[in-house]
Scaffold this motif. Structure first.
Motif, mmCIF file in Angstrom:
data_model
loop_
_atom_site.group_PDB
_atom_site.id
_atom_site.type_symbol
_atom_site.label_atom_id
_atom_site.label_comp_id
_atom_site.label_asym_id
_atom_site.label_seq_id
_atom_site.Cartn_x
_atom_site.Cartn_y
_atom_site.Cartn_z
ATOM 1 N N ALA A 121 0.818 -1.208 0.000
ATOM 2 C CA ALA A 121 0.000 0.000 0.000
ATOM 3 C C ALA A 121 0.853 1.259 0.000
ATOM 4 N N ALA A 122 1.964 1.227 0.712
ATOM 5 C CA ALA A 122 2.789 2.423 0.854
ATOM 6 C C ALA A 122 3.425 2.857 -0.460
ATOM 7 N N ALA A 126 3.381 4.964 -7.276
ATOM 8 C CA ALA A 126 3.031 4.200 -8.464
ATOM 9 C C ALA A 126 1.902 4.885 -9.236
ATOM 10 N N ALA A 127 0.909 5.402 -8.525
ATOM 11 C CA ALA A 127 -0.217 6.067 -9.190
ATOM 12 C C ALA A 127 0.247 7.299 -9.950
ATOM 13 N N GLY A 183 1.687 6.417 -13.206
ATOM 14 C CA GLY A 183 0.813 5.739 -14.142
ATOM 15 C C GLY A 183 0.847 4.238 -14.051
ATOM 16 N N ILE A 184 1.307 3.704 -12.922
ATOM 17 C CA ILE A 184 1.372 2.254 -12.730
ATOM 18 C C ILE A 184 0.043 1.779 -12.138
ATOM 19 N N ALA A 185 -0.553 0.788 -12.747
ATOM 20 C CA ALA A 185 -1.872 0.317 -12.317
ATOM 21 C C ALA A 185 -1.802 -0.272 -10.918
ATOM 22 N N ALA A 200 -5.197 2.576 -5.835
ATOM 23 C CA ALA A 200 -3.800 2.914 -6.101
ATOM 24 C C ALA A 200 -3.230 3.888 -5.107
ATOM 25 N N GLY A 201 -3.803 3.927 -3.901
ATOM 26 C CA GLY A 201 -3.228 4.797 -2.884
ATOM 27 C C GLY A 201 -3.420 6.261 -3.175
#
Length: 382
Positions: free
Chosen positions: A155-156, A161-162, A165-167, A181-182
């Motif tokens: 989660a951290a 990542a969001a 653009g990482i799913a 995506a947090g």
């Protein structure tokens, strides 16, 4: 004979994986050739690497790692050749479990210096994970088991990542209205609301992952970490200069990679402690990159109204004095001088030391010194 036991022992983990610095390739084997105590400790490091890394680290002919005690130059050449053979796997100089981890890490795209600490921290955690087999329910930190701790790290990493653009690896719970995506920790959450959104999201991810097997959680975390290290921002310093607000902090993406490195190391240390294994700090260069970022954030949190304190972060090795900063008001006389060790300072900022328990040296206004330590401790989350 070189009698610098402390200096040599600080290099033994690197020696075990063939990652000695050039200047150590002569002094360390020479010392081991004449010191039974250091040779025995070197053999223990070598055995640890063999256990974690299989047959990839060649066995030494004796406990000193010197195939020819009568020819130091030949021994140095052998060590240098061994270093060259293993260095492709070993990567950066580190100690203990982390050093062994570097031999285990999978090949990833080259990363820029700002992402290297995160890559090393991920490698260290990867090496520790096999030790958790059959022990995923061991209590670690807060109310989390080892399984929940790894889910927390999943989660951290999501907010960064969001932004890249990482799913997401874990979808938002159906119908709860929260973003996946947090993103609750990102720019849309606002400075005041990010913590509540983040706490809710990490609870969601932990609940989701505890319904799955630890192996599935490991796979999800590793895939997300690999995606972060494969992102263009991990390799391109220009792209990583773009600012983003995550976890209430507006920083360049490059520095958010450092924040991720910091947290992965802290939780790897948590897991190591739960298992009774010593997890080393990051390599010196990475450690000081993290220290300087933490001091800058601390200075901003203290603000110009705080009583000025001369703050020194001491180096743990090498006998160097460390770095100094004046924190607080810049236009007033220093009220106190405060000295803490680099690793201890990071553990304080990471929430692993109460401000009144951290080893430190302070002179002058004790209240001003305590204010710095309490503010540093307040920077921690989960």
């Amino acid at each position: 004979m070189d009698t610098d036991h402390d200096g040599v022992r600080a290099s033994l983990a690197a020696w075990a994986v063939g990652a000695l610095e050039p200047g150590e390739r002569r002094t360390v084997p020479r010392h081991l050739a004449g010191c039974d105590a250091c040779a025995a400790e070197a053999e223990r490091f070598t055995e640890l690497v063999r256990l974690l890394d299989g047959p990839a680290v060649p066995p030494r002919r004796d406990g000193r790692g010197n195939p020819d005690d009568t020819a130091v130059d030949a021994a140095d050449t052998a060590v240098a050749d061994d270093t060259a053979a293993v260095a492709d796997r070993a990567g950066d100089h580190a100690d203990g479990v982390l050093a062994a981890a570097l031999g285990l890490r999978p090949r990833t795209p080259p990363v820029a210096p700002h992402a290297a600490p995160y890559a090393a921290a991920v490698a260290g955690l990867r090496a520790l994970l096999p030790e958790l087999a059959g022990r995923w329910t061991v209590p670690v930190v807060h109310t989390w088991t080892a399984h929940a701790t790894l889910a927390h790290l999943l989660a951290a990493d999501e907010p960064l990542a969001a932004v890249l653009g990482i799913a997401p690896r874990v979808p938002a719970p159906h119908g709860n209205g929260r973003k996946g995506a947090g993103q609750g920790g990102g720019e849309g959450a606002g400075a005041a609301g990010w913590a509540d959104a983040w706490n809710a999201r990490t609870a969601d991810v932990i609940a989701h992952e505890l319904a799955r097997t630890p192996e599935q959680t490991v796979a999800a975390w590793a895939a997300q970490a690999d995606a972060l290290l494969a992102a263009p921002e991990a390799r391109d310093t220009g792209r990583a200069a773009a600012p983003a607000t995550l976890m209430g902090m507006r920083l360049p993406v490059a520095e958010h990679y450092l924040v991720r490195a910091f947290e992965v190391w802290i939780h790897t240390d948590d897991l190591g402690r739960a298992l009774g294994l010593a997890v080393p700090p990051p390599p010196e260069e990475h450690l000081w990159t993290l220290v300087r970022l933490a001091v800058r954030i601390l200075g901003g949190a203290l603000g110009p109204a705080s009583p000025p304190v001369l703050f020194t972060v001491a180096r743990s090795a090498g006998g160097e004095a460390g770095d100094q900063w004046v924190l607080g008001a810049e236009d007033k006389p220093v009220r106190a001088e405060l000295v803490v060790d680099a690793v201890d300072f990071c553990l304080l900022v990471g929430g692993r030391y109460p401000p009144d328990a951290i080893p430190r040296t302070a002179v002058g206004d004790e209240t001003a010194a305590r204010h710095v330590l309490a503010t540093a401790a307040s920077l921690a989350w989960l």
